[in-house]
Design a protein around this motif. Structure first.
Motif, PDB file in Angstrom:
ATOM      1  N   VAL A 124       0.828  -1.207   0.000  1.00 35.47           N
ATOM      2  CA  VAL A 124       0.000   0.000   0.000  1.00 35.47           C
ATOM      3  C   VAL A 124       0.865   1.261   0.000  1.00 35.47           C
ATOM      4  CG1 VAL A 124      -1.628   1.334   1.389  1.00 35.47           C
ATOM      5  CG2 VAL A 124      -1.995  -1.098   1.052  1.00 35.47           C
ATOM      6  N   LEU A 125       1.956   1.234   0.766  1.00 38.28           N
ATOM      7  CA  LEU A 125       2.786   2.430   0.902  1.00 38.28           C
ATOM      8  C   LEU A 125       3.730   2.632  -0.291  1.00 38.28           C
ATOM      9  CD1 LEU A 125       3.674   2.244   4.720  1.00 38.28           C
ATOM     10  CD2 LEU A 125       1.955   3.664   3.590  1.00 38.28           C
ATOM     11  N   THR A 126       4.331   1.547  -0.796  1.00 36.21           N
ATOM     12  CA  THR A 126       5.290   1.675  -1.898  1.00 36.21           C
ATOM     13  C   THR A 126       4.627   1.636  -3.270  1.00 36.21           C
ATOM     14  OG1 THR A 126       5.700  -0.722  -1.899  1.00 36.21           O
ATOM     15  CG2 THR A 126       7.118   0.651  -0.508  1.00 36.21           C
ATOM     16  N   ARG A 127       3.455   1.014  -3.353  1.00 32.11           N
ATOM     17  CA  ARG A 127       2.662   0.935  -4.583  1.00 32.11           C
ATOM     18  C   ARG A 127       3.467   0.431  -5.791  1.00 32.11           C
ATOM     19  NH1 ARG A 127      -1.124   5.819  -5.820  1.00 32.11           N
ATOM     20  NH2 ARG A 127       0.815   6.985  -5.892  1.00 32.11           N
ATOM     21  N   PRO A 128       4.004  -0.811  -5.724  1.00 31.68           N
ATOM     22  CA  PRO A 128       4.648  -1.369  -6.918  1.00 31.68           C
ATOM     23  C   PRO A 128       3.645  -1.657  -8.029  1.00 31.68           C
ATOM     24  CG  PRO A 128       4.432  -3.042  -5.219  1.00 31.68           C
ATOM     25  CD  PRO A 128       4.016  -1.741  -4.600  1.00 31.68           C
ATOM     26  N   PHE A 129       2.359  -1.728  -7.670  1.00 34.58           N
ATOM     27  CA  PHE A 129       1.279  -1.885  -8.647  1.00 34.58           C
ATOM     28  C   PHE A 129       0.008  -1.335  -8.017  1.00 34.58           C
ATOM     29  CE2 PHE A 129       1.890  -5.886  -6.350  1.00 34.58           C
ATOM     30  CZ  PHE A 129       0.657  -6.037  -5.733  1.00 34.58           C
ATOM     31  N   VAL A 130      -0.965  -1.044  -8.862  1.00 32.14           N
ATOM     32  CA  VAL A 130      -2.256  -0.529  -8.397  1.00 32.14           C
ATOM     33  C   VAL A 130      -3.360  -1.346  -9.053  1.00 32.14           C
ATOM     34  CG1 VAL A 130      -1.408   1.806  -7.976  1.00 32.14           C
ATOM     35  CG2 VAL A 130      -2.325   1.223 -10.223  1.00 32.14           C
ATOM     36  N   VAL A 131      -4.583  -1.118  -8.615  1.00 29.11           N
ATOM     37  CA  VAL A 131      -5.725  -1.818  -9.200  1.00 29.11           C
ATOM     38  C   VAL A 131      -5.816  -1.496 -10.692  1.00 29.11           C
ATOM     39  CG1 VAL A 131      -8.239  -2.007  -9.189  1.00 29.11           C
ATOM     40  CG2 VAL A 131      -7.003  -1.829  -7.030  1.00 29.11           C
ATOM     41  N   GLY A 132      -5.948  -2.547 -11.514  1.00 26.49           N
ATOM     42  CA  GLY A 132      -6.004  -2.383 -12.965  1.00 26.49           C
ATOM     43  C   GLY A 132      -4.721  -2.761 -13.668  1.00 26.49           C
ATOM     44  N   ASP A 133      -3.598  -2.836 -12.925  1.00 22.97           N
ATOM     45  CA  ASP A 133      -2.327  -3.232 -13.527  1.00 22.97           C
ATOM     46  C   ASP A 133      -2.300  -4.730 -13.789  1.00 22.97           C
ATOM     47  OD1 ASP A 133      -1.433  -0.674 -13.501  1.00 22.97           O
ATOM     48  OD2 ASP A 133      -0.006  -0.917 -11.853  1.00 22.97           O
ATOM     49  N   THR A 134      -1.484  -5.128 -14.758  1.00 23.30           N
ATOM     50  CA  THR A 134      -1.259  -6.545 -15.049  1.00 23.30           C
ATOM     51  C   THR A 134       0.106  -6.934 -14.511  1.00 23.30           C
ATOM     52  OG1 THR A 134      -2.595  -6.425 -17.061  1.00 23.30           O
ATOM     53  CG2 THR A 134      -1.110  -8.291 -16.848  1.00 23.30           C
ATOM     54  N   ILE A 135       0.145  -7.877 -13.579  1.00 26.18           N
ATOM     55  CA  ILE A 135       1.411  -8.258 -12.960  1.00 26.18           C
ATOM     56  C   ILE A 135       1.654  -9.750 -13.133  1.00 26.18           C
ATOM     57  CG2 ILE A 135       1.219  -6.400 -11.255  1.00 26.18           C
ATOM     58  CD1 ILE A 135       0.544  -8.557  -9.166  1.00 26.18           C
ATOM     59  N   SER A 136       2.934 -10.104 -13.090  1.00 26.08           N
ATOM     60  CA  SER A 136       3.357 -11.507 -13.086  1.00 26.08           C
ATOM     61  C   SER A 136       4.268 -11.704 -11.888  1.00 26.08           C
ATOM     62  CB  SER A 136       4.106 -11.859 -14.380  1.00 26.08           C
ATOM     63  OG  SER A 136       3.267 -11.742 -15.504  1.00 26.08           O
ATOM     64  N   VAL A 137       3.917 -12.647 -11.018  1.00 25.97           N
ATOM     65  CA  VAL A 137       4.721 -12.928  -9.828  1.00 25.97           C
ATOM     66  C   VAL A 137       4.660 -14.420  -9.543  1.00 25.97           C
ATOM     67  CG1 VAL A 137       2.760 -12.357  -8.340  1.00 25.97           C
ATOM     68  CG2 VAL A 137       5.065 -12.372  -7.392  1.00 25.97           C
ATOM     69  N   GLN A 138       5.831 -15.031  -9.397  1.00 29.95           N
ATOM     70  CA  GLN A 138       5.949 -16.461  -9.122  1.00 29.95           C
ATOM     71  C   GLN A 138       5.183 -17.302 -10.141  1.00 29.95           C
ATOM     72  OE1 GLN A 138       5.448 -17.814  -5.131  1.00 29.95           O
ATOM     73  NE2 GLN A 138       6.876 -16.349  -4.274  1.00 29.95           N
ATOM     74  N   GLY A 139       5.269 -16.919 -11.402  1.00 37.68           N
ATOM     75  CA  GLY A 139       4.648 -17.691 -12.474  1.00 37.68           C
ATOM     76  C   GLY A 139       3.161 -17.458 -12.643  1.00 37.68           C
ATOM     77  N   ILE A 140       2.567 -16.579 -11.844  1.00 36.99           N
ATOM     78  CA  ILE A 140       1.141 -16.270 -11.937  1.00 36.99           C
ATOM     79  C   ILE A 140       0.979 -14.895 -12.580  1.00 36.99           C
ATOM     80  CG2 ILE A 140      -1.011 -15.943 -10.685  1.00 36.99           C
ATOM     81  CD1 ILE A 140       0.011 -18.790 -10.626  1.00 36.99           C
ATOM     82  N   THR A 141       0.125 -14.814 -13.599  1.00 35.74           N
ATOM     83  CA  THR A 141      -0.128 -13.550 -14.293  1.00 35.74           C
ATOM     84  C   THR A 141      -1.616 -13.236 -14.241  1.00 35.74           C
ATOM     85  OG1 THR A 141       1.723 -13.913 -15.812  1.00 35.74           O
ATOM     86  CG2 THR A 141       0.069 -12.302 -16.484  1.00 35.74           C
ATOM     87  N   GLY A 142      -1.932 -11.995 -13.966  1.00 38.62           N
ATOM     88  CA  GLY A 142      -3.322 -11.576 -13.940  1.00 38.62           C
ATOM     89  C   GLY A 142      -3.424 -10.076 -13.736  1.00 38.62           C
ATOM     90  N   GLN A 143      -4.636  -9.580 -13.853  1.00 41.01           N
ATOM     91  CA  GLN A 143      -4.902  -8.157 -13.670  1.00 41.01           C
ATOM     92  C   GLN A 143      -5.352  -7.926 -12.226  1.00 41.01           C
ATOM     93  OE1 GLN A 143      -7.793  -6.503 -16.395  1.00 41.01           O
ATOM     94  NE2 GLN A 143      -6.685  -4.570 -16.483  1.00 41.01           N
ATOM     95  N   VAL A 144      -4.748  -6.936 -11.575  1.00 42.66           N
ATOM     96  CA  VAL A 144      -5.035  -6.667 -10.168  1.00 42.66           C
ATOM     97  C   VAL A 144      -6.474  -6.181 -10.029  1.00 42.66           C
ATOM     98  CG1 VAL A 144      -4.389  -5.346  -8.127  1.00 42.66           C
ATOM     99  CG2 VAL A 144      -2.622  -6.097  -9.739  1.00 42.66           C
ATOM    100  N   LYS A 145      -7.259  -6.925  -9.257  1.00 38.47           N
ATOM    101  CA  LYS A 145      -8.657  -6.563  -9.023  1.00 38.47           C
ATOM    102  C   LYS A 145      -8.824  -5.833  -7.695  1.00 38.47           C
ATOM    103  CE  LYS A 145     -13.298  -8.595  -8.653  1.00 38.47           C
ATOM    104  NZ  LYS A 145     -14.071  -9.872  -8.648  1.00 38.47           N
ATOM    105  N   GLU A 146      -8.201  -6.357  -6.641  1.00 34.36           N
ATOM    106  CA  GLU A 146      -8.285  -5.757  -5.317  1.00 34.36           C
ATOM    107  C   GLU A 146      -6.967  -5.981  -4.590  1.00 34.36           C
ATOM    108  OE1 GLU A 146     -11.541  -7.663  -3.410  1.00 34.36           O
ATOM    109  OE2 GLU A 146     -13.087  -6.485  -4.426  1.00 34.36           O
TER     110      GLU A 146
END
Length: 282
Positions: A124-146
């Motif tokens: 929340v404080l550093t905001r590496p991503f926000v709602v609506g972004d598409t991220i990939s972490v540990q082999g999982i990819t998806g669009q941030v919903k919440e």
């Protein structure tokens, strides 16, 4: 029998007298504490919503806005609870000490859960991503919903929701492509074909999707490598995450039809077999 009944009635009378005495002595304090709590909760909710609206007017990230509003509400409720306990004549100091001791034991018991919350606070404080972004972490990819303090919820084009504990996000390599995903395609053409002609045909096909493909950066087409059976052309396009596969499949069909219309051959792997010592005819 009569004596036992009289004893029971006497005990009941003592309990009744204690209850009556308690309410006579502390009824106003209890009523005052209840009123303070109810009014305090109403004011805390009101101020929390006010703070949330203020952060939204200043275009603050939705996750950070909710976190700030929740913190304000918790602080106000804690202050109201202290005032209400003081109204009842309860000393807060030993209560705080007891809460601290219980909190230490509970913290050791739910260490994993607390690590999720601390990781969520970092997000929340550093905001590496926000709602609506598409991220990939540990082999999982998806669009941030919440984004919650305990976990982050991703979703994909199929509507599948993926819940990732925040402790598995912080400290890991995160790929953030915002609202798009990169599609990297490879198409082989025969060595007898002209690469310039094929590249021009592919670029014309991609121009039909100007409204659906990301234009900054725009599509890229070029020679990727020289394979055994032909020249490999590479195509790189950014597609909106919400419609990734729908657009990708239509783009693939358009690219194939574009090469076919130009008469450019798409080769398939071939192997040449030689018999060094052919058997003699009988």
């Amino acid at each position: 029998m009569d004596e036992q009944v009289m004893q029971e009635l006497g005990q009941f009378q003592e309990i009744y007298n204690l209850v009556v005495e308690f309410f006579v002595n502390y009824s106003f304090q209890i009523l005052g504490a209840i009123i303070i709590m109810l009014v305090g909760l109403w004011i805390a909710g009101k101020i929390s919503r006010l703070v949330f609206g203020l952060t939204q007017r200043h275009h603050l990230d939705i996750t950070l806005s909710r976190f700030i509003a929740s913190c304000v509400k918790v602080i106000l409720v804690a202050m109201v609870a202290i005032v209400a306990l003081g109204k009842l004549g309860i000393s807060v100091t030993p209560l705080v000490a007891m809460i601290g001791a219980v909190g230490l034991g509970a913290g050791l018991a739910v260490q994993g859960l607390l690590s999720n919350y601390s990781a969520g606070l970092t997000i929340v404080l550093t905001r590496p991503f926000v709602v609506g972004d598409t991220i990939s972490v540990q082999g999982i990819t998806g669009q941030v919903k919440e984004v919650h303090l305990s976990h982050t919820m991703l979703t994909n084009e199929d509507g599948v929701e993926i819940s990732i504990p925040n402790k598995h996000i912080i400290g890991e390599i995160i790929q953030n492509s915002h609202q798009h995903m990169l599609a990297e395609l490879s198409i082989d053409i025969a060595y007898s074909a002209k690469p310039e002609r094929a590249i021009a045909a592919l670029n014309r096909a991609l121009k039909e999707y100007t409204e659906e493909l990301c234009q900054e950066p725009g599509p890229q087409v070029g020679i990727e490598k020289f394979a055994d059976s032909g020249i490999t052309l590479g195509v790189r396009v950014w597609i909106p995450t919400e419609h990734y596969y729908d657009v990708l499949y239509r783009v693939n069909l358009s690219l194939f039809n574009a090469l076919k219309a130009e008469g450019i051959e798409i080769p398939f792997p071939q192997r040449e077999v030689r018999l060094l010592n052919p058997p003699s005819a009988a």
